[in-house]
Design a protein around this motif. Structure first.
Motif, PDB file in Angstrom:
ATOM      1  N   ALA A   1       0.893  -0.894   0.237  1.00 53.30           N
ATOM      2  CA  ALA A   1       0.218  -0.132   0.131  1.00 53.30           C
ATOM      3  C   ALA A   1       0.893   1.035  -0.308  1.00 53.30           C
ATOM      4  O   ALA A   1       2.276   1.181   0.133  1.00 53.30           O
TER       5      ALA A   1
ATOM      6  N   ASP B   1      -3.443   4.808  -0.617  1.00 51.26           N
ATOM      7  CA  ASP B   1      -4.538   3.334   0.046  1.00 51.26           C
ATOM      8  C   ASP B   1      -4.885   4.036   2.017  1.00 51.26           C
ATOM      9  O   ASP B   1      -5.606   3.876   2.751  1.00 51.26           O
ATOM     10  N   ARG B   2      -3.826   5.125   2.372  1.00 52.63           N
ATOM     11  CA  ARG B   2      -4.614   5.475   3.480  1.00 52.63           C
ATOM     12  C   ARG B   2      -5.923   5.629   3.892  1.00 52.63           C
ATOM     13  O   ARG B   2      -5.590   4.843   4.940  1.00 52.63           O
TER      14      ARG B   2
ATOM     15  N   ILE C   1      -6.907   2.031   4.566  1.00 52.46           N
ATOM     16  CA  ILE C   1      -6.569   1.170   5.528  1.00 52.46           C
ATOM     17  C   ILE C   1      -7.005   1.596   7.033  1.00 52.46           C
ATOM     18  O   ILE C   1      -7.152   1.047   7.440  1.00 52.46           O
TER      19      ILE C   1
ATOM     20  N   LEU D   1      -8.889  -1.165   9.228  1.00 53.29           N
ATOM     21  CA  LEU D   1      -8.349  -1.389  10.944  1.00 53.29           C
ATOM     22  C   LEU D   1      -9.412  -1.127  11.731  1.00 53.29           C
ATOM     23  O   LEU D   1     -10.127  -1.320  12.784  1.00 53.29           O
TER      24      LEU D   1
ATOM     25  N   THR E   1      -1.604   4.057  11.070  1.00 57.34           N
ATOM     26  CA  THR E   1      -1.351   4.080   9.580  1.00 57.34           C
ATOM     27  C   THR E   1      -0.796   4.868   9.395  1.00 57.34           C
ATOM     28  O   THR E   1       0.199   4.624   8.239  1.00 57.34           O
TER      29      THR E   1
ATOM     30  N   LEU F   1       3.324   4.030   7.736  1.00 55.29           N
ATOM     31  CA  LEU F   1       3.137   4.213   6.516  1.00 55.29           C
ATOM     32  C   LEU F   1       4.259   4.876   5.821  1.00 55.29           C
ATOM     33  O   LEU F   1       5.377   4.914   5.253  1.00 55.29           O
TER      34      LEU F   1
ATOM     35  N   VAL G   1       3.207  -1.302   4.153  1.00 53.07           N
ATOM     36  CA  VAL G   1       1.106  -2.090   4.856  1.00 53.07           C
ATOM     37  C   VAL G   1       1.027  -2.903   3.668  1.00 53.07           C
ATOM     38  O   VAL G   1       0.990  -1.959   2.508  1.00 53.07           O
TER      39      VAL G   1
ATOM     40  N   VAL H   1      -2.086  -4.853   1.899  1.00 53.76           N
ATOM     41  CA  VAL H   1      -3.310  -4.860   0.987  1.00 53.76           C
ATOM     42  C   VAL H   1      -3.631  -5.829   0.529  1.00 53.76           C
ATOM     43  O   VAL H   1      -2.567  -6.751  -0.871  1.00 53.76           O
TER      44      VAL H   1
ATOM     45  N   GLY I   1      -8.397  -4.996  -1.712  1.00 58.33           N
ATOM     46  CA  GLY I   1      -9.210  -4.543  -0.680  1.00 58.33           C
ATOM     47  C   GLY I   1      -9.677  -4.908   1.062  1.00 58.33           C
ATOM     48  O   GLY I   1     -10.480  -3.860   1.849  1.00 58.33           O
TER      49      GLY I   1
ATOM     50  N   CYS J   1      -5.584  -5.879   5.091  1.00 59.41           N
ATOM     51  CA  CYS J   1      -4.055  -5.181   5.607  1.00 59.41           C
ATOM     52  C   CYS J   1      -3.137  -5.725   6.296  1.00 59.41           C
ATOM     53  O   CYS J   1      -4.120  -6.168   7.729  1.00 59.41           O
TER      54      CYS J   1
ATOM     55  N   LEU K   1       0.330  -4.435   9.026  1.00 52.60           N
ATOM     56  CA  LEU K   1       0.844  -3.251   9.330  1.00 52.60           C
ATOM     57  C   LEU K   1       2.799  -3.708   9.460  1.00 52.60           C
ATOM     58  O   LEU K   1       2.228  -4.235  10.579  1.00 52.60           O
TER      59      LEU K   1
END
Length: 209
Positions: free
Chosen positions: A8, A12-13, A16, A20, A52, A56, A61, A63, A67, A70, A72
């Motif tokens: 990601a 994609d923030r 994600i 979560l 996140t 990042l 991350v 994914v 979608g 995900c 981390l």
């Protein structure tokens, strides 16, 4: 058919954060950090956004291509150069306080959970740290989490790296045990709350033909 996985990026923030938030709304630890349902619905997304952003910026991350899940990860170095123990280093780390300030300054548990988990985090060996893994509620039980974790564990095995995580519920412990993780020391008992299980996985020797 395999699960398609990609790395990601900043674009994609929001995906994600949403994943979560949905995955951890009913998690015991999230319920401890935000005891009231209304408060959790309102403020939990902000905490997931803070996590996140950290990963990042400093980690990775993964994914699924659709979608729906995900993971981390942070790559932890062998030593931080200070020579202190985990508890001492956690006390000096301003990260948990900064997260609390950004999400909800009046909620001490946001900072507390960060310091407590940092204090039990193993030091001395480089390893991959699975900070969080989230699967959309309607897609749980399909093997997506196993696929996400397995892709990194395969690399750990090739490179001789251990892996570490803290499980937040007993059901997830069973999944991690199947992937080769073992409990690493005593459980973390949150004050007046649930427990977390620190788990460590040694790399598996790659078989050659």
């Amino acid at each position: 058919m395999g699960v398609a996985i990609r790395t990601a990026g900043v674009a994609d923030r929001e995906l994600i954060v949403r994943l979560l938030d949905e995955a951890f709304q009913d998690d015991p630890v999230s319920g401890w950090v935000f005891p009231g349902t209304a408060e959790r619905r309102a403020k939990h997304p902000g905490l997931m956004a803070a996590f996140t952003d950290i990963v990042l910026a400093s980690g990775r991350v993964d994914v699924t291509e659709d979608g729906s899940a995900c993971a981390l990860w942070l790559s932890m170095p062998a030593e931080d150069g200070r020579g202190g123990d985990g508890a001492a280093d956690a006390g000096e780390d301003e990260g948990p306080a900064q997260v609390r300030q950004a999400v909800d300054p009046d909620n001490a548990r946001i900072e507390q959970i960060g310091r407590l988990t940092a204090a039990i985090h193993p030091s001395g060996r480089a390893h991959e740290y699975l900070w969080m893994i989230g699967v959309a509620p309607g897609r749980q039980g399909e093997g997506l989490g196993t696929a996400l974790i397995g892709s990194v564990l395969d690399r750990c095995d090739r490179e001789g790296l251990p892996a570490y995580l803290e499980a937040s519920n007993a059901r997830s412990c069973k999944l991690y045990e199947r992937l080769g993780f073992e409990q690493a020391g005593p459980v973390l008992e949150l004050p007046d709350g649930p427990v977390m299980w620190p788990m460590w996985r040694e790399p598996r020797t790659t078989r050659t033909a």
